[in-house]
Design a protein around this motif. Structure first.
Motif, PDB file in Angstrom:
ATOM      1  N   UNK A 197       0.850  -1.184   0.000  1.00 43.94           N
ATOM      2  CA  UNK A 197       0.000   0.000   0.000  1.00 43.94           C
ATOM      3  C   UNK A 197       0.893   1.243   0.000  1.00 43.94           C
ATOM      4  N   UNK A 198       0.507   2.226  -0.826  1.00 45.21           N
ATOM      5  CA  UNK A 198       1.395   3.375  -1.039  1.00 45.21           C
ATOM      6  C   UNK A 198       1.081   4.552  -0.125  1.00 45.21           C
ATOM      7  N   UNK A 199       2.109   5.321   0.181  1.00 45.88           N
ATOM      8  CA  UNK A 199       1.926   6.590   0.883  1.00 45.88           C
ATOM      9  C   UNK A 199       3.043   7.544   0.477  1.00 45.88           C
ATOM     10  N   UNK A 200       2.838   8.820   0.784  1.00 47.56           N
ATOM     11  CA  UNK A 200       3.812   9.840   0.411  1.00 47.56           C
ATOM     12  C   UNK A 200       4.440  10.420   1.667  1.00 47.56           C
ATOM     13  N   UNK A 201       5.781  10.417   1.688  1.00 49.50           N
ATOM     14  CA  UNK A 201       6.513  10.971   2.827  1.00 49.50           C
ATOM     15  C   UNK A 201       7.197  12.246   2.335  1.00 49.50           C
ATOM     16  N   UNK A 202       7.106  13.324   3.133  1.00 52.76           N
ATOM     17  CA  UNK A 202       7.668  14.606   2.719  1.00 52.76           C
ATOM     18  C   UNK A 202       8.740  15.057   3.690  1.00 52.76           C
ATOM     19  N   UNK A 243       0.411   4.280   8.695  1.00 52.16           N
ATOM     20  CA  UNK A 243       1.795   4.716   8.918  1.00 52.16           C
ATOM     21  C   UNK A 243       1.923   5.091  10.396  1.00 52.16           C
ATOM     22  N   UNK A 244       1.960   4.071  11.252  1.00 56.12           N
ATOM     23  CA  UNK A 244       2.016   4.347  12.698  1.00 56.12           C
ATOM     24  C   UNK A 244       3.444   4.710  13.116  1.00 56.12           C
ATOM     25  N   UNK A 245       3.608   4.988  14.402  1.00 60.15           N
ATOM     26  CA  UNK A 245       4.908   5.445  14.905  1.00 60.15           C
ATOM     27  C   UNK A 245       6.036   4.489  14.573  1.00 60.15           C
ATOM     28  N   UNK A 246       5.802   3.174  14.738  1.00 63.63           N
ATOM     29  CA  UNK A 246       6.860   2.189  14.492  1.00 63.63           C
ATOM     30  C   UNK A 246       7.253   2.189  13.021  1.00 63.63           C
ATOM     31  N   UNK A 247       6.243   2.310  12.154  1.00 70.28           N
ATOM     32  CA  UNK A 247       6.526   2.313  10.717  1.00 70.28           C
ATOM     33  C   UNK A 247       7.295   3.579  10.328  1.00 70.28           C
ATOM     34  N   UNK A 248       6.845   4.739  10.841  1.00 68.53           N
ATOM     35  CA  UNK A 248       7.514   6.001  10.479  1.00 68.53           C
ATOM     36  C   UNK A 248       8.944   6.048  11.036  1.00 68.53           C
ATOM     37  N   UNK A 278       6.482   6.067  -1.189  1.00 68.19           N
ATOM     38  CA  UNK A 278       6.796   4.840  -0.457  1.00 68.19           C
ATOM     39  C   UNK A 278       5.741   3.789  -0.717  1.00 68.19           C
ATOM     40  N   UNK A 279       6.149   2.536  -0.528  1.00 71.93           N
ATOM     41  CA  UNK A 279       5.179   1.455  -0.516  1.00 71.93           C
ATOM     42  C   UNK A 279       5.459   0.619   0.730  1.00 71.93           C
ATOM     43  N   UNK A 280       4.378   0.276   1.432  1.00 70.27           N
ATOM     44  CA  UNK A 280       4.521  -0.537   2.638  1.00 70.27           C
ATOM     45  C   UNK A 280       4.267  -1.983   2.238  1.00 70.27           C
TER      46      UNK A 280
END
Ligand code: AMP
Ligand code: GLY
Length: 423
Positions: A197-202, A243-248, A278-280
């Motif tokens: 699953x995708x997300x965007x990190x800035x 995107x929880x704390x552990x993932x971030x 990103x992709x998780x």
């Protein structure tokens, strides 16, 4: 300070909205801007790649900082142009130099950078026309689906994901031998397919230290349930629940730090935003791509959650004192829903009158493709207006944006009714 923003989309309207709140602002200009930016700033009819006209304007209007929205001026070297000109080299530029912009401008360059600095990403090999046969052999060694990427910028269309091996070979040939994406596909990167699953990190960096901005998730497909053609983005949400704390934490340790350190080691100067696609995969983050700018429509949810004075933050980027800045983030959820013209992302009409914008009170209205004509606000692009709302939870934020959407109208207006549906 006098500030010039380059660009004309929802991203630039959002940046203008945020900068307009700064006590440090004297005068704000947007080139070329849209009907939304003209309410907060003075629009200037200059294209982002007309460096000569930009220089004249900057000198005449005593601009102290230029904030670059889209990638095009960066890839063409606008920051380098400022640094090499004695009349401009004291002007701050938010956006990296040409060398760093290659992280977005060339997939192969980005892949080599990630390999060199041990940044997790899909396995890959790259090919040119002389090694077409080797490309075929590499495809045969992979499991489907096959991911083919034109190395260069191809207006967001240069990535093909194919289920069938023969089709993948045919497309590889078309890219390498028949210039399917023009010069952009002279080199093709073939990648391992990543399922996740995708997300965007800035990230904002001054080249020495960095700040991670709120992450966001973008809805790229035109149709509900994430179906149909790819678009620039139909909506976005921040924060991202998965995107929880552990993932971030993993994202920071394995991706953000090695990226900023890698830039330093490689002597690639960087002052500006890094957008890490990103992709998780399972619980592990991997990089899909780098962009050297903010995302659009992600900007429309990321900046409404940043409480700091943006010009103070940008000054720290210019002075390389970003490490001393503490970002203050609004805990609320922000969502944005993008309205688009009938036909988008294929052919669409322009010049449709937009009515009812004054009635929107519960949401933030960010213009993308709009302009003024005969005293009216009319459509001027595929993506037209994005409606951002805050909420204590996703449902509340979405309900506000969808409620606000009832108030305004233009002929052929379409938007996805399922933004945030998957969360
Ligand atoms: P890019 O232009 O590199 O962002 O790729 C466009 C889209 O293709 C991404 O947003 C992903 O949805 C998809 N994609 C790119 N690379 C991969 C990959 N290695 N595995 C799975 N999907 C991918
Ligand atoms: N929303 C994706 C992008 O700006 O590229």
């Amino acid at each position: 300070m006098n500030i010039l923003i380059l660009g004309s989309g929802g991203r630039e309207h959002t940046l203008a909205w945020k900068i307009a709140q700064s006590p440090k602002l004297s005068k704000l200009y947007v080139a070329p801007g849209n009907a939304g930016t003209s309410q907060l700033a003075q629009n200037v009819a200059i294209a982002g790649d007309d460096f000569k006209a930009i220089k004249e304007f900057v000198v005449e209007n005593a601009i102290e900082m230029v904030v670059v929205g889209p990638e095009d001026p960066l890839v063409k070297g606008v920051h380098d142009f400022f640094l090499s000109d004695k009349d401009l080299n004291q002007v701050g530029v938010i956006g990296p130099e040409k060398l760093a912009a290659t992280l977005e401008g060339s997939k192969q360059f980005a892949k080599e950078f990630m390999m060199r600095h041990n940044i997790p990403t899909a396995a890959y090999q790259s090919f040119t026309s002389k090694d077409l046969e080797e490309g075929y052999r590499f495809l045969e060694s992979l499991q489907p689906p096959y991911v083919l990427k034109a190395d260069g910028l191809a207006a967001g269309k240069g990535v093909l994901i194919l289920k069938d091996l023969e089709e993948a070979k045919k497309q590889l040939r078309a890219m390498l031998l028949e210039a399917k994406f023009g010069n952009a596909s002279t080199t093709v990167v073939i990648e391992e397919f990543l399922d996740g699953i995708e997300l965007s990190c800035f990230v904002l960096t001054d080249g020495e230290s960095y700040k991670i901005l709120p992450e966001a998730k973008d809805y790229k497909r035109i149709g509900e349930g994430d179906t149909g053609l790819n678009t620039g983005g139909m909506g976005a949400i921040s924060p991202v629940p998965f995107a929880d704390g552990a993932f971030m934490q993993k994202v920071e340790e394995r991706i953000v730090k090695p990226t900023v350190d890698g830039l330093k080691k490689d002597k690639i100067p960087y002052q500006g935003f890094i957008f890490i696609g990103l992709i998780k995969v399972g619980d592990e983050p991997k990089v899909i791509e780098y962009n050297v700018r903010m995302g659009d429509p992600e900007t429309e949810v990321v900046f409404p959650r940043i409480k700091n004075d943006l010009l103070t933050v940008f000054e720290a980027v210019g002075n390389k004192t970003l490490k001393d800045v503490t970002l203050e983030i609004d805990e609320r959820i922000a969502v944005t829903v993008m309205t688009v013209s009938a036909g988008y992302p294929e052919a669409y009409g322009k010049g449709k009158e937009i009515t009812g914008l004054d009635a929107i009170g519960n949401s933030l209205v960010f213009h993308a493709g709009t302009t003024e004509k005969d005293g009216k606000i009319v459509t001027n692009g595929g993506r037209v207006i994005s409606i951002t709302s805050y909420g204590e939870n996703t449902e509340e934020a979405l309900a506000k944006s969808y409620d606000s959407l009832k108030d305004f109208h233009f002929e052929g207006m379409y938007y996805r009714k399922d933004i945030g549906f998957d969360l």
